[in-house]
Design a protein around this motif. Structure first.
Motif, PDB file in Angstrom:
ATOM      1  N   GLY A  32       1.394  -1.104  -0.080  1.00  0.00           N
ATOM      2  CA  GLY A  32       0.054  -0.032   0.294  1.00  0.00           C
ATOM      3  C   GLY A  32       0.709   1.645  -0.041  1.00  0.00           C
ATOM      4  N   ALA A  33       2.050   1.571  -0.711  1.00  0.00           N
ATOM      5  CA  ALA A  33       2.302   2.610  -1.039  1.00  0.00           C
ATOM      6  C   ALA A  33       1.834   3.522  -2.085  1.00  0.00           C
ATOM      7  N   SER A  34       0.832   3.266  -2.564  1.00  0.00           N
ATOM      8  CA  SER A  34       0.375   4.074  -3.548  1.00  0.00           C
ATOM      9  C   SER A  34      -0.760   5.065  -2.688  1.00  0.00           C
ATOM     10  N   GLY A  36      -1.122   7.470   1.137  1.00  0.00           N
ATOM     11  CA  GLY A  36      -1.486   7.758   2.603  1.00  0.00           C
ATOM     12  C   GLY A  36       0.221   7.557   2.956  1.00  0.00           C
ATOM     13  N   ILE A  37      -0.259   7.059   4.013  1.00  0.00           N
ATOM     14  CA  ILE A  37       1.103   6.547   4.695  1.00  0.00           C
ATOM     15  C   ILE A  37       1.683   5.660   4.188  1.00  0.00           C
ATOM     16  N   GLY A  38       1.661   5.035   3.806  1.00  0.00           N
ATOM     17  CA  GLY A  38       2.241   3.855   2.729  1.00  0.00           C
ATOM     18  C   GLY A  38       3.172   4.884   2.085  1.00  0.00           C
ATOM     19  N   GLY A  39       2.753   4.660   0.804  1.00  0.00           N
ATOM     20  CA  GLY A  39       3.057   6.212   0.176  1.00  0.00           C
ATOM     21  C   GLY A  39       4.537   7.593   1.403  1.00  0.00           C
ATOM     22  N   ASP A  76      -4.239  -7.200  -5.627  1.00  0.00           N
ATOM     23  CA  ASP A  76      -5.683  -7.399  -4.630  1.00  0.00           C
ATOM     24  C   ASP A  76      -5.176  -8.640  -3.352  1.00  0.00           C
ATOM     25  N   LEU A  77      -4.534  -7.836  -2.068  1.00  0.00           N
ATOM     26  CA  LEU A  77      -4.056  -8.844  -1.101  1.00  0.00           C
ATOM     27  C   LEU A  77      -5.191  -9.479  -0.132  1.00  0.00           C
ATOM     28  N   THR A  78      -5.948  -9.184  -0.767  1.00  0.00           N
ATOM     29  CA  THR A  78      -7.931  -9.552  -0.159  1.00  0.00           C
ATOM     30  C   THR A  78      -7.599 -11.306  -0.588  1.00  0.00           C
ATOM     31  N   ASN A 106       4.478  -3.930   6.697  1.00  0.00           N
ATOM     32  CA  ASN A 106       2.591  -4.349   6.472  1.00  0.00           C
ATOM     33  C   ASN A 106       1.790  -3.202   6.728  1.00  0.00           C
ATOM     34  N   ASN A 107       1.474  -2.404   5.308  1.00  0.00           N
ATOM     35  CA  ASN A 107       0.697  -1.147   5.600  1.00  0.00           C
ATOM     36  C   ASN A 107      -0.865  -0.606   5.309  1.00  0.00           C
ATOM     37  N   SER A 108      -1.048  -2.168   4.416  1.00  0.00           N
ATOM     38  CA  SER A 108      -2.521  -2.163   4.006  1.00  0.00           C
ATOM     39  C   SER A 108      -3.456  -2.331   4.280  1.00  0.00           C
ATOM     40  N   GLY A 109      -4.223  -1.299   4.055  1.00  0.00           N
ATOM     41  CA  GLY A 109      -5.367  -1.773   5.110  1.00  0.00           C
ATOM     42  C   GLY A 109      -6.520  -0.488   5.273  1.00  0.00           C
ATOM     43  N   PHE A 110      -7.576  -1.635   5.820  1.00  0.00           N
ATOM     44  CA  PHE A 110      -9.001   0.253   5.811  1.00  0.00           C
ATOM     45  C   PHE A 110     -10.119   0.114   6.091  1.00  0.00           C
ATOM     46  N   ASN A 155       4.417  -2.616  11.772  1.00  0.00           N
ATOM     47  CA  ASN A 155       3.068  -3.520  11.581  1.00  0.00           C
ATOM     48  C   ASN A 155       2.013  -2.502  11.677  1.00  0.00           C
ATOM     49  N   ILE A 156       1.073  -1.318  10.357  1.00  0.00           N
ATOM     50  CA  ILE A 156       0.619  -0.300  10.877  1.00  0.00           C
ATOM     51  C   ILE A 156      -0.836  -0.845  11.347  1.00  0.00           C
ATOM     52  N   ALA A 157      -1.098  -0.541  12.622  1.00  0.00           N
ATOM     53  CA  ALA A 157      -2.271  -0.520  13.140  1.00  0.00           C
ATOM     54  C   ALA A 157      -2.843   0.150  13.417  1.00  0.00           C
ATOM     55  N   SER A 158      -3.185   0.895  15.106  1.00  0.00           N
ATOM     56  CA  SER A 158      -3.920   2.144  14.580  1.00  0.00           C
ATOM     57  C   SER A 158      -4.141   2.417  16.092  1.00  0.00           C
ATOM     58  N   SER A 174      -9.504  -5.581  14.302  1.00  0.00           N
ATOM     59  CA  SER A 174      -8.730  -6.309  13.634  1.00  0.00           C
ATOM     60  C   SER A 174      -7.098  -5.236  13.745  1.00  0.00           C
ATOM     61  N   LYS A 175      -6.976  -4.133  14.238  1.00  0.00           N
ATOM     62  CA  LYS A 175      -5.701  -3.493  14.833  1.00  0.00           C
ATOM     63  C   LYS A 175      -5.943  -4.294  16.212  1.00  0.00           C
ATOM     64  N   ALA A 176      -6.499  -4.664  16.709  1.00  0.00           N
ATOM     65  CA  ALA A 176      -5.999  -5.260  18.106  1.00  0.00           C
ATOM     66  C   ALA A 176      -5.064  -6.349  18.111  1.00  0.00           C
ATOM     67  N   CYS A 200       1.150   2.948  16.118  1.00  0.00           N
ATOM     68  CA  CYS A 200      -0.299   2.868  16.433  1.00  0.00           C
ATOM     69  C   CYS A 200      -0.763   4.338  15.521  1.00  0.00           C
ATOM     70  N   PRO A 201      -1.386   5.175  14.728  1.00  0.00           N
ATOM     71  CA  PRO A 201      -1.398   5.953  14.225  1.00  0.00           C
ATOM     72  C   PRO A 201      -2.980   6.481  15.260  1.00  0.00           C
ATOM     73  N   GLY A 202      -3.020   7.736  14.974  1.00  0.00           N
ATOM     74  CA  GLY A 202      -4.815   8.004  15.269  1.00  0.00           C
ATOM     75  C   GLY A 202      -5.181   8.152  13.767  1.00  0.00           C
ATOM     76  N   PRO A 203      -6.366   9.614  13.628  1.00  0.00           N
ATOM     77  CA  PRO A 203      -6.946  10.438  12.661  1.00  0.00           C
ATOM     78  C   PRO A 203      -5.665  11.309  11.973  1.00  0.00           C
ATOM     79  N   THR A 204      -5.348  10.268  10.860  1.00  0.00           N
ATOM     80  CA  THR A 204      -4.295  10.892  10.064  1.00  0.00           C
ATOM     81  C   THR A 204      -4.756  11.280   8.741  1.00  0.00           C
TER      82      THR A 204
HETATM   83  N1  NAP Z   1      -5.600   7.494   8.185  1.00  0.00           N
HETATM   84  C1  NAP Z   1      -5.649   6.939   9.487  1.00  0.00           C
HETATM   85  O1  NAP Z   1      -6.576   7.615  10.190  1.00  0.00           O
HETATM   86  C2  NAP Z   1      -5.315   5.820   9.591  1.00  0.00           C
HETATM   87  C3  NAP Z   1      -4.960   6.235  11.297  1.00  0.00           C
HETATM   88  C4  NAP Z   1      -4.333   4.169  12.221  1.00  0.00           C
HETATM   89  C5  NAP Z   1      -4.269   3.453  11.019  1.00  0.00           C
HETATM   90  N2  NAP Z   1      -4.503   3.452  10.433  1.00  0.00           N
HETATM   91  C6  NAP Z   1      -3.399   2.439   8.959  1.00  0.00           C
HETATM   92  O2  NAP Z   1      -2.751   2.624   8.099  1.00  0.00           O
HETATM   93  C7  NAP Z   1      -2.957   2.399   6.501  1.00  0.00           C
HETATM   94  C8  NAP Z   1      -2.676   2.870   5.926  1.00  0.00           C
HETATM   95  O3  NAP Z   1      -4.306   3.062   5.509  1.00  0.00           O
HETATM   96  P1  NAP Z   1      -3.883   4.944   4.704  1.00  0.00           P
HETATM   97  O4  NAP Z   1      -4.049   6.039   6.307  1.00  0.00           O
HETATM   98  O5  NAP Z   1      -2.508   5.667   4.726  1.00  0.00           O
HETATM   99  O6  NAP Z   1      -4.893   4.206   3.868  1.00  0.00           O
HETATM  100  P2  NAP Z   1      -5.221   5.183   2.587  1.00  0.00           P
HETATM  101  O7  NAP Z   1      -4.703   6.201   1.890  1.00  0.00           O
HETATM  102  O8  NAP Z   1      -6.253   4.486   1.962  1.00  0.00           O
HETATM  103  O9  NAP Z   1      -3.882   3.947   2.184  1.00  0.00           O
HETATM  104  C9  NAP Z   1      -4.596   2.597   1.995  1.00  0.00           C
HETATM  105  C10 NAP Z   1      -3.695   2.005   1.098  1.00  0.00           C
HETATM  106  O10 NAP Z   1      -4.087   0.301   1.127  1.00  0.00           O
HETATM  107  C11 NAP Z   1      -3.490  -0.345   0.108  1.00  0.00           C
HETATM  108  N3  NAP Z   1      -4.153  -1.537  -0.353  1.00  0.00           N
HETATM  109  C12 NAP Z   1      -6.189  -1.052  -0.029  1.00  0.00           C
HETATM  110  N4  NAP Z   1      -6.914  -2.240  -0.697  1.00  0.00           N
HETATM  111  C13 NAP Z   1      -5.757  -3.255  -0.873  1.00  0.00           C
HETATM  112  C14 NAP Z   1      -5.871  -4.676  -0.751  1.00  0.00           C
HETATM  113  N5  NAP Z   1      -7.171  -5.251  -0.945  1.00  0.00           N
HETATM  114  N6  NAP Z   1      -4.926  -4.730  -1.923  1.00  0.00           N
HETATM  115  C15 NAP Z   1      -3.970  -4.179  -1.574  1.00  0.00           C
HETATM  116  N7  NAP Z   1      -3.509  -3.483  -1.445  1.00  0.00           N
HETATM  117  C16 NAP Z   1      -5.051  -2.348  -0.553  1.00  0.00           C
HETATM  118  C17 NAP Z   1      -4.629   0.707  -0.749  1.00  0.00           C
HETATM  119  O11 NAP Z   1      -3.299   0.991  -2.070  1.00  0.00           O
HETATM  120  P3  NAP Z   1      -4.620   0.159  -3.835  1.00  0.00           P
HETATM  121  O12 NAP Z   1      -5.547   1.183  -3.287  1.00  0.00           O
HETATM  122  O13 NAP Z   1      -3.891   0.480  -4.319  1.00  0.00           O
HETATM  123  O14 NAP Z   1      -4.388  -1.513  -3.578  1.00  0.00           O
HETATM  124  C18 NAP Z   1      -3.061   2.223  -0.049  1.00  0.00           C
HETATM  125  O15 NAP Z   1      -2.218   2.279  -0.873  1.00  0.00           O
HETATM  126  C19 NAP Z   1      -4.132   1.095   7.306  1.00  0.00           C
HETATM  127  O16 NAP Z   1      -3.622   0.154   7.272  1.00  0.00           O
HETATM  128  C20 NAP Z   1      -4.343   1.837   8.062  1.00  0.00           C
HETATM  129  O17 NAP Z   1      -5.653   1.200   8.501  1.00  0.00           O
HETATM  130  C21 NAP Z   1      -4.976   4.415   9.121  1.00  0.00           C
END
Ligand code: NAP
Length: 295
Positions: A32-34, A36-39, A76-78, A106-110, A155-158, A174-176, A200-204
């Motif tokens: 998930g470097a495409s 947010g946080i991964g990028g 698609d990692l699911t 390990n960053n991808s998540g939603f 490992n990106i939790a929350s 899932s994050k726990a 463990c990031p908060g709102p980002t």
């Molecule tokens: N933003 C926050 O407030 C926050 C807070 C705490 C924790 N987090 C965690 O931080 C991590 C990164 O999230 P983010 O905030 O950077 O959100 P984001 O901008 O939505 O990025 C999510 C990343 O996950 C990838 N992804 C989503 N579905 C995928 C799939 N089916 N297969 C492979 N990759 C997938 C996306 O890549 P593609 O779309 O290219 O597949 C994207 O690069 C997540 O684990 C999230 O739970 C976020």
């Protein structure tokens, strides 16, 4: 006249210790470097050490990937079968990589926002597949090579990992899992050259809230102006924690305060408080109710 030092608005992870740490790393596998946080994490790493090979696994190719040292595998990692192909590809990249340590991020998540009874079952299950199963599966497949070469698993939790979170019940659980699993894994790896870090990031500010179904994320994709961090700030704090050899980092003191609530009031009360806050947020999201509304 007294010279004033201008404070740079762009957070930077560049320190001597980060440079030294990254000089030992030859390849990074990230999910998930495409966005947010991964990028932001990968940009920060490449800014300090442009020669590191970065292998990204996600559906979209990161728009900043152009150099030879950056490689993308669309996946698609699911999907179990697709994940296996992606892991094989990453393993082959590690075999070919120059001597040095490996970083697995390990960053991808939603997330998915709203009452569980009203959520789409398939989306909830896919969330577990990505946030939990893919993390375990990918780590399990790549760990033998990490053990051989040395390295780290990030490992990106929350902060949602610390308390039950109504309206995002499955996501927070899932994050726990990720948090507890990462801490336990690090303990098991104590006598090895591999270390695990739970972040463990908060709102980002990122695409997260839009993807989770929030109707109108305020302030550039964040949740709450008082709490929001940028993905770049989270990346800097993650790299700092990694370099210091921490096993857990909660990004920022405000998030740390919220993550500590369960210590004072217990999990059940925590769920109640989180439920009230999330319900209020939900009403504001969908009906535009302002502060002090009758929730
Ligand atoms: N933003 C926050 O407030 C926050 C807070 C705490 C924790 N987090 C965690 O931080 C991590 C990164 O999230 P983010 O905030 O950077 O959100 P984001 O901008 O939505 O990025 C999510 C990343 O996950 C990838 N992804 C989503 N579905 C995928 C799939 N089916 N297969 C492979 N990759 C997938 C996306 O890549 P593609 O779309 O290219 O597949 C994207 O690069 C997540 O684990 C999230 O739970 C976020």
């Amino acid at each position: 006249m007294k010279a004033t030092r201008l404070k740079s608005s762009k957070p930077s992870a560049r320190t001597k210790s980060t440079e030294a740490f990254l000089s030992r790393v030859s390849l990074v596998v990230v999910t998930g470097a495409s966005s947010g946080i991964g990028g932001a994490l990968i940009k920060a790493i490449l800014e300090i050490r442009p020669t590191i090979t970065v292998c990204n696994l996600s559906r979209k190719k990161p728009d900043f990937f152009s150099k030879e040292s950056t490689a993308h595998y669309g996946v698609d990692l699911t999907d179990n079968v697709s994940l296996e192909g992606a892991a094989d590809w990453a393993q082959a990249k590690i075999i070919k990589a120059a001597p040095g340590e490996i970083l697995l991020i390990n960053n991808s998540g939603f997330g998915d926002y709203g009452p569980f009874a009203e959520r789409d079952r398939i989306k909830q299950l896919k969330m577990i597949d990505l946030n939990v199963k893919a993390v375990v599966d990918l780590t399990s497949r790549l760990l033998p090579q990490l053990l051989e070469r040395g390295g780290s698993v990030v490992n990106i939790a929350s902060t949602a990992a610390f308390q039950p979170t109504p309206q995002m019940a499955t996501y927070a659980a899932s994050k726990a899992f990720v948090l507890n699993w990462s801490l336990a894994l690090n303990e098991e790896l104590r006598e090895t050259r591999v270390h695990a870090l739970a972040v463990c990031p908060g709102p980002t500010r990122s695409n997260f809230f839009k993807a989770a179904g929030f109707a109108s994320p305020p302030g550039e994709g964040g949740l709450n102006k008082w709490l929001d961090m940028t993905s770049e700030e989270v990346a800097v704090r993650t790299l700092r924690a990694l370099v210091r050899g921490q096993t857990l980092v909660v990004t920022g003191w405000k998030n740390l305060l919220i993550a500590s609530l369960h210590r004072f009031v217990g999990k059940e009360q925590c769920a109640r408080i989180a439920g009230l806050a999330m319900r209020k947020l939900r009403l504001e999201q969908f009906y535009g109710q302002s502060k002090g509304s009758d929730v």
